[in-house]
Each structure stands twice: as structure tokens, then as C-alpha cells.
Design an enzyme around this catalytic site. Structure first.
Site, PDB file in Angstrom:
ATOM      1  N   GLU A  48      38.073  24.814  29.482  1.00 19.17           N
ATOM      2  CA  GLU A  48      37.517  24.711  30.832  1.00 19.17           C
ATOM      3  C   GLU A  48      37.627  26.022  31.559  1.00 19.17           C
ATOM      4  OE1 GLU A  48      35.161  23.456  32.629  1.00 19.17           O
ATOM      5  OE2 GLU A  48      35.917  21.904  33.864  1.00 19.17           O
ATOM      6  N   ASP A  67      39.867  22.356  39.493  1.00 20.55           N
ATOM      7  CA  ASP A  67      39.707  22.246  40.996  1.00 20.55           C
ATOM      8  C   ASP A  67      40.314  20.825  41.480  1.00 20.55           C
ATOM      9  OD1 ASP A  67      39.031  23.339  43.424  1.00 20.55           O
ATOM     10  OD2 ASP A  67      36.678  22.531  43.276  1.00 20.55           O
ATOM     11  N   PHE A 120      36.076  30.044  46.383  1.00 19.68           N
ATOM     12  CA  PHE A 120      35.318  29.994  45.591  1.00 19.68           C
ATOM     13  C   PHE A 120      35.038  31.413  44.762  1.00 19.68           C
ATOM     14  CE2 PHE A 120      30.890  29.498  43.886  1.00 19.68           C
ATOM     15  CZ  PHE A 120      30.971  28.285  43.356  1.00 19.68           C
ATOM     16  N   ARG A 133      27.295  34.900  36.402  1.00 25.31           N
ATOM     17  CA  ARG A 133      28.104  34.563  35.145  1.00 25.31           C
ATOM     18  C   ARG A 133      28.529  35.776  34.357  1.00 25.31           C
ATOM     19  NH1 ARG A 133      28.049  28.918  34.752  1.00 25.31           N
ATOM     20  NH2 ARG A 133      26.024  28.149  35.277  1.00 25.31           N
TER      21      ARG A 133
HETATM   22  P1  5GP Z   1      37.050  19.429  39.441  1.00 28.34           P
HETATM   23  O1  5GP Z   1      36.328  18.333  38.825  1.00 28.34           O
HETATM   24  O2  5GP Z   1      38.174  19.939  38.964  1.00 28.34           O
HETATM   25  O3  5GP Z   1      36.981  19.305  40.935  1.00 28.34           O
HETATM   26  O4  5GP Z   1      35.791  20.815  39.035  1.00 28.34           O
HETATM   27  C1  5GP Z   1      35.732  21.411  38.104  1.00 28.34           C
HETATM   28  C2  5GP Z   1      34.523  22.219  37.920  1.00 28.34           C
HETATM   29  O5  5GP Z   1      33.822  22.441  39.392  1.00 28.34           O
HETATM   30  C3  5GP Z   1      34.475  23.440  37.343  1.00 28.34           C
HETATM   31  O6  5GP Z   1      34.160  23.134  35.854  1.00 28.34           O
HETATM   32  C4  5GP Z   1      33.363  24.235  38.042  1.00 28.34           C
HETATM   33  O7  5GP Z   1      32.075  24.067  37.081  1.00 28.34           O
HETATM   34  C5  5GP Z   1      33.264  24.040  39.448  1.00 28.34           C
HETATM   35  N1  5GP Z   1      34.204  24.727  40.391  1.00 28.34           N
HETATM   36  C6  5GP Z   1      35.216  24.207  40.832  1.00 28.34           C
HETATM   37  N2  5GP Z   1      35.709  25.478  41.628  1.00 28.34           N
HETATM   38  C7  5GP Z   1      34.881  26.353  41.451  1.00 28.34           C
HETATM   39  C8  5GP Z   1      34.824  27.703  41.803  1.00 28.34           C
HETATM   40  O8  5GP Z   1      35.453  28.411  42.637  1.00 28.34           O
HETATM   41  N3  5GP Z   1      33.768  28.299  41.402  1.00 28.34           N
HETATM   42  C9  5GP Z   1      32.745  28.181  40.632  1.00 28.34           C
HETATM   43  N4  5GP Z   1      31.692  28.836  40.241  1.00 28.34           N
HETATM   44  N5  5GP Z   1      32.835  26.982  40.125  1.00 28.34           N
HETATM   45  C10 5GP Z   1      33.688  26.131  40.448  1.00 28.34           C
END
Ligand code: 5GP
Length: 180
Positions: free
Chosen positions: A101, A105, A154, A167
């Protein structure tokens, strides 16, 4: 491509540092699996660069597969609901699996995926996440390999996007105007 600073981005992790850390993770994984075959599952799309670098570092028999998910209710009130939009091509029953992964987050996505994949009876199931934002965690997730713990910001680059942009940046950068 213009430099990150010229695009209003702040470099958080330089590519050279990421490569060095990915190499360390690969050595740790090799020690843990001791020559056994390994099956890497890449969560699309953000983890694609991490997967490509990790894969090339690993001196083990390795196979790969891809899965894509979309989350509902992300933003101020994440619902925890996750939908698989592209499933795996092959069964993982009896395999040593590592989920790869980009960033952990709230933990909602990985918590859901881990439970789904565990129910498919792999021999072992571990998680490798390049980045971890512990400040935002809602659901605990058993992560075995973490590249870097980062602050609550972010980030983009090294596979991570903002509206499909950035990306292809080699470094991980902070977008100052976007709330995490
Ligand atoms: P979670 O379910 O842990 O909140 O989210 C995970 C997903 O959220 C990651 O795979 C990613 O796609 C997106 N995400 C979370 N934080 C960030 C960030 O700081 N930048 C970006 N580009 N995507 C994030």
C-alpha cells in the site's frame, strides 16, 4: 517536468532516501521469508511505484497481483465502506501474501481489505505501507513493514496523486493548500 518547488510543492522525502528505505525493507522481508515464494498484492493505483521498486529489490521468488478499491464517505466523515472495483486475478489460498500500500491514513481501507483477503485463506498475510500518518488513524491495522511515519499532511508524488496529477514526481511532496 518542472521542479516540485516550481509547482508550489514542498519536498518531504527525496527519491534517494525513499530508494534507500525500500532497499532496507526488501532486506527485512528477505530475512523474514528465508527464500520462500512471496506473492505481492499491489493496491492500485498509488502503490504502483512502491511495488515496482520493492519488487526489483527482492531476491526471492516473487509473483504479483493487483487490486483496486474505492472508498465511500472520504473527507470529513469517512464511513469505512470500501468497494473492490478490480479484484485479484488469482487465488491467494496457501500463499505467503504481502499487501503493498502507498499510504496508511485512517486505516479504513486496509482494515477492510485485510479482513477480505484473510478470509481467502492465504498461508500468511502481511502489510507493507510506504507511508504512515498515525495521527489520522481510526481503525488499527497490523502493518508489518512501514517505510516512513509522516506528519498529518496531504502528500503527492512517487505514485500518489492529487486529482490524478503528480504521480510521476520522484519525491514525496506536500501540497500546502490541500487538507489531509
Ligand atoms: P485510509 O483508508 O487509510 O484512510 O486511506 C488510504 C488511502 O487514502 C490511500 O491508499 C490513498 O489512496 C489515500 N490517501 C490518504 N492520505 C493521502 C495523502 O496524503 N495523499 C494522497 N495522494 N492520497 C492519500
Amino acid at each position: 517536468m518542472p521542479k516540485a518547488s516550481q509547482q508550489g510543492l514542498k519536498v518531504l522525502l527525496r527519491h534517494s532516501r525513499i530508494r534507500q528505505r525500500v532497499r532496507q525493507l526488501a532486506r527485512q522481508i528477505e530475512r523474514d521469508y528465508k527464500g520462500q515464494p512471496l506473492h505481492l498484492i499491489c493496491i492500485l493505483k498509488g502503490a504502483c511505484i512502491f511495488l515496482a521498486d520493492l519488487l526489483r529489490e527482492l531476491k526471492l521468488p516473487v509473483s504479483v497481483d493487483f487490486i483496486a478499491v474505492s472508498s465511500y464517505g472520504k473527507g470529513s466523515l469517512p464511513s469505512g465502506e470500501v468497494r473492490i472495483t478490480k479484484d485479484l486475478d488469482q487465488s491467494i489460498e496457501g500463499l505467503n501474501v504481502i499487501i503493498v500500500e502507498d499510504i496508511l491514513d485512517t486505516g479504513l481501507t486496509l482494515n477492510y481489505l485485510y479482513r477480505i483477503l484473510q478470509s481467502r485463506k492465504p498461508k500468511t498475510l502481511k502489510i507493507a505501507a510506504l507511508l504512515d500518518k498515525p495521527a489520522r488513524r481510526i481503525k488499527e491495522v497490523p502493518v508489518d513493514y512501514i517505510g516512513f511515519k509522516i506528519p498529518d499532511a496531504f502528500v503527492v508524488g512517487y505514485g500518489l496523486d492529487y486529482g490524478e496529477r503528480y504521480r510521476n514526481l520522484p519525491d514525496v511532496c506536500v501540497v500546502p493548500t490541500v487538507e489531509a
